[in-house]
Design a protein around this motif. Sequence first.
Motif, short mmCIF file in Angstrom:
data_model
loop_
_atom_site.label_atom_id
_atom_site.label_comp_id
_atom_site.label_asym_id
_atom_site.label_seq_id
_atom_site.Cartn_x
_atom_site.Cartn_y
_atom_site.Cartn_z
N GLY A 71 12.96 28.36 13.42
CA GLY A 71 13.52 29.70 13.19
C GLY A 71 15.03 29.72 13.37
O GLY A 71 15.76 30.32 12.57
N ILE A 72 15.51 29.05 14.40
CA ILE A 72 16.96 28.99 14.64
C ILE A 72 17.64 28.21 13.53
O ILE A 72 18.69 28.62 13.01
N GLN A 73 17.05 27.08 13.11
CA GLN A 73 17.65 26.29 12.04
C GLN A 73 17.73 27.09 10.73
O GLN A 73 18.73 26.99 10.00
N ALA A 74 16.71 27.88 10.45
CA ALA A 74 16.74 28.71 9.24
C ALA A 74 17.87 29.73 9.32
O ALA A 74 18.57 29.99 8.33
N ARG A 75 18.07 30.31 10.50
CA ARG A 75 19.17 31.27 10.68
C ARG A 75 20.52 30.56 10.57
O ARG A 75 21.47 31.09 9.98
N LEU A 76 20.63 29.37 11.16
CA LEU A 76 21.89 28.63 11.10
C LEU A 76 22.26 28.24 9.67
O LEU A 76 23.44 28.21 9.32
N ALA A 77 21.27 27.98 8.85
CA ALA A 77 21.53 27.61 7.45
C ALA A 77 22.20 28.75 6.69
O ALA A 77 22.92 28.51 5.71
N LEU A 78 22.01 29.98 7.14
CA LEU A 78 22.60 31.14 6.48
C LEU A 78 23.92 31.58 7.11
O LEU A 78 24.59 32.47 6.59
#
Length: 195
Positions: A71-78
């Motif tokens: 979840g954090i990685q998905a947010r960081l990608a944005l």
Amino acid sequence: MPRAGVQPMRRKALIAAAIDAIHAHGMAQVTMGEIARRAGVSPALAHHYFGGKDQLLLATMRHLLTELGDGIQARLALAAGPEERISAIIRGNFAACQFRPAVISAWLAFYVQAQTDPEARRLLRVYTKRLESNLVHALASLTTRERSIEIAETTAALIDGLWIRQSLADGGADPEKAVAAVEDSVRRALGRARS
């Protein structure tokens, strides 16, 4: 269905059942039989896959840590810049999926187990180091390396503390309040670092 696909599905079902059973009965009271019943498998099969309740809790925590990290990685990608990266890390830790009552119960059981179980303590250290490392990386362009480490350690402790406080709050959690408090703390720390 091919036999190879059955084991991962059963393991996943047992992990989901463990989360629900821990929430319903508490870690001390829940049995492998109860977890197996909830998952629709025999207690012998549950023991075959995990060995025992403590090992199942560790597998459950690995699963929850993976969900948190994804979840954090998905947010960081944005995230476009360092401030957005910091916010993505903070918000990921207070995501709705982390505040389901059953998940809260599993996390709290994990924290308790980490006091006496070396493997649980190791997993908790991995989580903490990953959180701090992500924060240091996001802070690196905003202040010195030393100050980034200090702010990251404080921020990680604040995230954990507010997460526990919010998870146990009367009337339910208010993750937005927690996010605002952590983000404000980071802004203040960066303000002091820049002056």
